[in-house]
Design a protein around this motif. Structure first.
Motif, PDB file in Angstrom:
ATOM      1  N   THR A 124       0.845  -1.198   0.000  1.00  0.00           N
ATOM      2  CA  THR A 124       0.000   0.000   0.000  1.00  0.00           C
ATOM      3  C   THR A 124       0.881   1.249   0.000  1.00  0.00           C
ATOM      4  O   THR A 124       0.667   2.177  -0.769  1.00  0.00           O
ATOM      5  CB  THR A 124      -0.904   0.008   1.239  1.00  0.00           C
ATOM      6  N   LEU A 125       1.903   1.216   0.858  1.00  0.00           N
ATOM      7  CA  LEU A 125       2.788   2.379   0.934  1.00  0.00           C
ATOM      8  C   LEU A 125       3.647   2.482  -0.318  1.00  0.00           C
ATOM      9  O   LEU A 125       3.908   3.581  -0.816  1.00  0.00           O
ATOM     10  CB  LEU A 125       3.662   2.299   2.199  1.00  0.00           C
TER      11      LEU A 125
ATOM     12  N   VAL B  92      -3.180   4.421  -1.423  1.00  0.00           N
ATOM     13  CA  VAL B  92      -3.086   4.383   0.037  1.00  0.00           C
ATOM     14  C   VAL B  92      -4.427   4.713   0.665  1.00  0.00           C
ATOM     15  O   VAL B  92      -5.218   5.477   0.118  1.00  0.00           O
ATOM     16  CB  VAL B  92      -1.991   5.355   0.538  1.00  0.00           C
ATOM     17  N   GLY B  93      -4.701   4.101   1.809  1.00  0.00           N
ATOM     18  CA  GLY B  93      -5.966   4.340   2.475  1.00  0.00           C
ATOM     19  C   GLY B  93      -5.810   5.351   3.576  1.00  0.00           C
ATOM     20  O   GLY B  93      -5.373   5.015   4.678  1.00  0.00           O
TER      21      GLY B  93
ATOM     22  N   LYS C  28      -0.832   0.464  13.879  1.00  0.00           N
ATOM     23  CA  LYS C  28       0.097  -0.505  13.303  1.00  0.00           C
ATOM     24  C   LYS C  28       1.073  -1.021  14.357  1.00  0.00           C
ATOM     25  O   LYS C  28       1.303  -2.221  14.471  1.00  0.00           O
ATOM     26  CB  LYS C  28       0.863   0.189  12.173  1.00  0.00           C
TER      27      LYS C  28
ATOM     28  N   TRP D 292      -5.648  -7.120   5.317  1.00  0.00           N
ATOM     29  CA  TRP D 292      -4.694  -6.003   5.213  1.00  0.00           C
ATOM     30  C   TRP D 292      -3.258  -6.522   5.138  1.00  0.00           C
ATOM     31  O   TRP D 292      -2.895  -7.469   5.849  1.00  0.00           O
ATOM     32  CB  TRP D 292      -4.860  -5.087   6.434  1.00  0.00           C
TER      33      TRP D 292
ATOM     34  N   ASN E 188     -10.502  -3.631   5.839  1.00  0.00           N
ATOM     35  CA  ASN E 188      -9.581  -3.238   4.801  1.00  0.00           C
ATOM     36  C   ASN E 188      -9.050  -4.554   4.258  1.00  0.00           C
ATOM     37  O   ASN E 188      -8.507  -5.336   5.045  1.00  0.00           O
ATOM     38  CB  ASN E 188      -8.443  -2.413   5.427  1.00  0.00           C
TER      39      ASN E 188
ATOM     40  N   LYS F 150      -8.005   7.063  11.302  1.00  0.00           N
ATOM     41  CA  LYS F 150      -9.073   7.097  10.300  1.00  0.00           C
ATOM     42  C   LYS F 150     -10.260   7.919  10.783  1.00  0.00           C
ATOM     43  O   LYS F 150     -10.802   8.718  10.039  1.00  0.00           O
ATOM     44  CB  LYS F 150      -9.538   5.677   9.971  1.00  0.00           C
TER      45      LYS F 150
ATOM     46  N   ARG G 107      -7.592  -3.038  -5.259  1.00  0.00           N
ATOM     47  CA  ARG G 107      -8.226  -2.198  -4.239  1.00  0.00           C
ATOM     48  C   ARG G 107      -8.170  -0.737  -4.651  1.00  0.00           C
ATOM     49  O   ARG G 107      -7.123  -0.241  -5.065  1.00  0.00           O
ATOM     50  CB  ARG G 107      -7.536  -2.357  -2.887  1.00  0.00           C
TER      51      ARG G 107
HETATM   52  N1  GLU Z   1      -3.870   1.304   6.078  1.00  0.00           N
HETATM   53  C1  GLU Z   1      -3.657   2.110   4.932  1.00  0.00           C
HETATM   54  C2  GLU Z   1      -3.765   1.276   3.684  1.00  0.00           C
HETATM   55  O1  GLU Z   1      -4.064   0.119   3.759  1.00  0.00           O
HETATM   56  C3  GLU Z   1      -2.415   2.910   5.055  1.00  0.00           C
HETATM   57  C4  GLU Z   1      -1.130   2.315   4.564  1.00  0.00           C
HETATM   58  C5  GLU Z   1      -0.639   1.243   5.454  1.00  0.00           C
HETATM   59  O2  GLU Z   1      -0.314   1.551   6.610  1.00  0.00           O
HETATM   60  O3  GLU Z   1      -0.635   0.120   4.985  1.00  0.00           O
HETATM   61  O4  GLU Z   1      -3.599   1.786   2.619  1.00  0.00           O
END
Ligand code: GLU
Ligand code: PMP
Length: 394
Positions: free
Chosen positions: A16-17, A38-39, A101, A125, A175, A237, A372
């Motif tokens: 994601t990052l 990214v979320g 996290k 996730w 997620n 969030k 996603r």
């Molecule tokens: N949780 C968010 C995502 O899934 C932020 C990025 C991460 O920490 O993975 O995009």
């Protein structure tokens, strides 16, 4: 030989990052990329929370903080959990960390021994599986596809449990799928878990406030298993505070103590200023949370409608979080301009390079064939991104 440890070699980078980084790089080169990878909420942190942070600096909240967090913040969290979940915790059960996290990773490292099994319904996730690997645990993935709204059934859960199962990780609202377990569905899972007293439940409830169903039940509120549920939550969030890095666990005392020990040797207490801001978030007016949720719900309606107009794309109707997780498998195996799309990963790269829309490969969440999309972006961006995706797929 001087090289990185096997532990880090085995670790996958956060997809994601990484995708978000790639999209920012392209944007820096002048490409008009719409970032749906990214979320994170696109809103600014509410004003009263920012003011509290400024005050914290002026009032010299600038020194090391207690490892599990300021008592005042832990009490604010206790009050919030009582109001939102109807559960009474002691402040000693709350450990504040650098984002949810770190809270998750702390618990996994504190409880999992090498070879211990951790049940994770998938798609899930990206970071859970890597954290389990760090702890030398074994991921036991339980697939729950679109046809079951991405929710694991009690039968599937029971079948996955073995004498080595030490933990189950559940994320609702989810997620990457946006699925939300109803209170009855949770009860059915609890009815299974209650038969296995040696299993700890990690309930990732970080998207609790972004829930369109109107009902939410915390896994921490089921008396049958309450003494072995770790609730994970935070301000990222709900209050649009991803960069402040404040999350927490509400845990059995022995888990809270263990994670405090770990955190004390590793990162110490979280940022003093961010903690004071989080305290203001929990104690202040909550209208902002509802307002942001209403906007996300409107965008959900928009993106689902637009996605359904794309031939060959299948979607569920997400009930929370801010992700859409469409099945794009009908496009895999197609060739475009001499380029074969062999996987959903290839499709993501194609969408990034051709449509200039950044998404994340479903494979990162253990479900290839899907992608996603984060709809935590403006209505205009959603419309334009879906137009571009539709055109690129055509
Ligand atoms: N949780 C968010 C995502 O899934 C932020 C990025 C991460 O920490 O993975 O995009
Ligand atoms: N859990 C899930 C399911 C998430 O999507 C995220 C996203 N960042 C986290 C935990 C971590 O949250 P935080 O930013 O507070 O570390």
């Amino acid at each position: 030989m001087l090289e990185v440890s096997q532990r880090i070699q085995a670790l996958a980078p956060s997809a994601t990052l990484a995708m978000s980084q790639r999209s920012n790089e392209l944007r820096a080169q002048g490409v008009d990329v719409i970032n749906m990878s990214v979320g994170e909420p696109d809103f600014d942190t509410p004003h009263h929370i920012k003011e509290a942070a400024k005050r914290a600096i002026d009032e010299n909240y600038t020194r090391y903080t207690p490892v599990p967090g300021y008592m005042s913040l832990r009490k604010a969290i206790v009050q919030n959990l009582k109001e939102t979940n109807g559960v009474e915790y002691q402040p000693e059960q709350i450990v504040v960390s650098n984002g949810a996290k770190q809270g998750l990773c702390n618990v996994i490292l504190s409880v999992i021994n090498p070879g211990d099994e951790v049940i994770i319904p998938t798609p899930a996730w990206v970071s859970y599986m890597e954290m389990v690997k760090l702890a030398e645990g074994k991921n036991v993935l339980v697939p729950a596809g679109l046809e079951q709204d991405f929710k694991v059934t009690p039968e599937q859960l029971r079948a996955a449990i073995t004498p080595r199962t030490r933990m189950i990780i559940l994320c609702s609202p989810s997620n990457p799928t946006g699925s939300v377990y109803t209170p009855d569905e949770l009860q059915a899972l609890v009815d299974v878990i209650k038969d296995y007293p040696d299993i700890l439940v990690m309930a990732d409830e970080i998207y609790q406030q972004i829930n369109y169903t109107g009902t939410f039940r915390s896994l921490g509120s089921f008396p049958e298993i309450a003494d072995r549920v770790v609730v994970v939550n935070g301000v990222s969030k709900a209050y649009a505070m991803t960069g402040w890095r404040i999350g927490f666990i509400a845990a059995p005392l022995w888990v809270a103590k263990a994670t405090t020990k770990l955190q004390g040797q590793y990162t110490s207490g979280a940022s003093s200023i961010a903690q004071k801001a989080a305290e203001a978030a929990y104690l202040g007016p909550q209208e902002c949370v509802k307002e942001m949720c209403a906007v996300f719900q409107r965008r959900r309606d928009l993106i689902v409608e637009l996605a359904r107009q794309i031939p060959g794309v299948k979607v569920n109707v997400p009930q929370g979080a801010f992700y859409l997780f469409p099945d794009v498998s009908s496009y895999i195996g197609k060739t475009v301009g001499g380029r074969e799309i062999k996987s959903s990963g290839d499709l993501c790269m194609y969408l990034l390079e051709v449509a200039h829309v950044a998404t994340v490969d479903g494979a990162a969440f253990c479900l290839p064939g899907y992608i996603r999309l984060s709809y935590a972006t403006s209505d205009d961006n959603i419309r334009e991104a879906m137009r571009r995706i539709r055109e690129a797929l055509a």
